[in-house]
Design a protein around this motif. Structure first.
Motif, PDB file in Angstrom:
ATOM      1  N   VAL A   1       2.157   1.983  -3.489  1.00  0.00           N
ATOM      2  CA  VAL A   1       1.123   2.595  -4.326  1.00  0.00           C
ATOM      3  C   VAL A   1       0.959   4.076  -3.987  1.00  0.00           C
ATOM      4  O   VAL A   1       0.735   4.903  -4.867  1.00  0.00           O
ATOM      5  CB  VAL A   1      -0.223   1.841  -4.160  1.00  0.00           C
ATOM      6  CG1 VAL A   1      -1.359   2.579  -4.835  1.00  0.00           C
ATOM      7  CG2 VAL A   1      -0.104   0.436  -4.696  1.00  0.00           C
ATOM      8  N   GLN A   2       1.130   4.407  -2.725  1.00  0.00           N
ATOM      9  CA  GLN A   2       0.983   5.795  -2.279  1.00  0.00           C
ATOM     10  C   GLN A   2       2.254   6.609  -2.513  1.00  0.00           C
ATOM     11  O   GLN A   2       2.274   7.809  -2.250  1.00  0.00           O
ATOM     12  CB  GLN A   2       0.622   5.822  -0.797  1.00  0.00           C
ATOM     13  CG  GLN A   2      -0.737   5.235  -0.515  1.00  0.00           C
ATOM     14  CD  GLN A   2      -1.024   5.095   0.975  1.00  0.00           C
ATOM     15  OE1 GLN A   2      -0.118   5.027   1.802  1.00  0.00           O
ATOM     16  NE2 GLN A   2      -2.301   5.039   1.312  1.00  0.00           N
TER      17      GLN A   2
ATOM     18  N   LEU B   1       0.838  -1.193   0.000  1.00  0.00           N
ATOM     19  CA  LEU B   1       0.000   0.000   0.000  1.00  0.00           C
ATOM     20  C   LEU B   1       0.878   1.251   0.000  1.00  0.00           C
ATOM     21  O   LEU B   1       0.607   2.206  -0.734  1.00  0.00           O
ATOM     22  CB  LEU B   1      -0.931   0.012   1.215  1.00  0.00           C
ATOM     23  CG  LEU B   1      -1.815   1.248   1.363  1.00  0.00           C
ATOM     24  CD1 LEU B   1      -2.747   1.410   0.167  1.00  0.00           C
ATOM     25  CD2 LEU B   1      -2.608   1.173   2.656  1.00  0.00           C
TER      26      LEU B   1
ATOM     27  N   GLN C   1       8.711  -6.593  -4.374  1.00  0.00           N
ATOM     28  CA  GLN C   1       8.206  -5.250  -4.089  1.00  0.00           C
ATOM     29  C   GLN C   1       9.217  -4.438  -3.288  1.00  0.00           C
ATOM     30  O   GLN C   1       9.332  -3.232  -3.469  1.00  0.00           O
ATOM     31  CB  GLN C   1       6.862  -5.329  -3.359  1.00  0.00           C
ATOM     32  CG  GLN C   1       5.750  -5.912  -4.204  1.00  0.00           C
ATOM     33  CD  GLN C   1       5.529  -5.109  -5.474  1.00  0.00           C
ATOM     34  OE1 GLN C   1       5.252  -3.920  -5.421  1.00  0.00           O
ATOM     35  NE2 GLN C   1       5.655  -5.753  -6.612  1.00  0.00           N
TER      36      GLN C   1
END
Length: 75
Positions: free
Chosen positions: A8-9, A5, A33
């Motif tokens: 993505v931010q 998350l 990732q």
């Protein structure tokens, strides 16, 4: 999930902190990732090191098919 998350931010430092908590060789997708987060955060050396380790990873699970095998084919 918190690390992904954060990626993505665009919060790459936060992502690194979360993803480093994972057992890297159990969760290859998290390791992939983490390499991305390192790269986006400007640490290409650490990203390259992780990708090299991913290429060498050899586990009989779905993550190997999704992460390690494509990286091996790419180079």
């Amino acid at each position: 999930a918190a690390g992904m998350l954060a990626i993505v931010q665009g919060k790459y430092s936060d992502a690194i902190a979360h993803l480093e908590e994972e057992d890297r060789f159990t969760h290859l997708i998290s390791m992939e990732q983490l390499a991305l987060a390192y790269e986006k955060n400007g640490d290409s050396g650490q990203a390259s090191e992780l990708r090299a380790a991913l290429k060498r990873a050899n586990f009989s699970n779905m993550e190997q098919a999704l992460v390690s095998m494509p990286l091996r084919r790419a180079n």
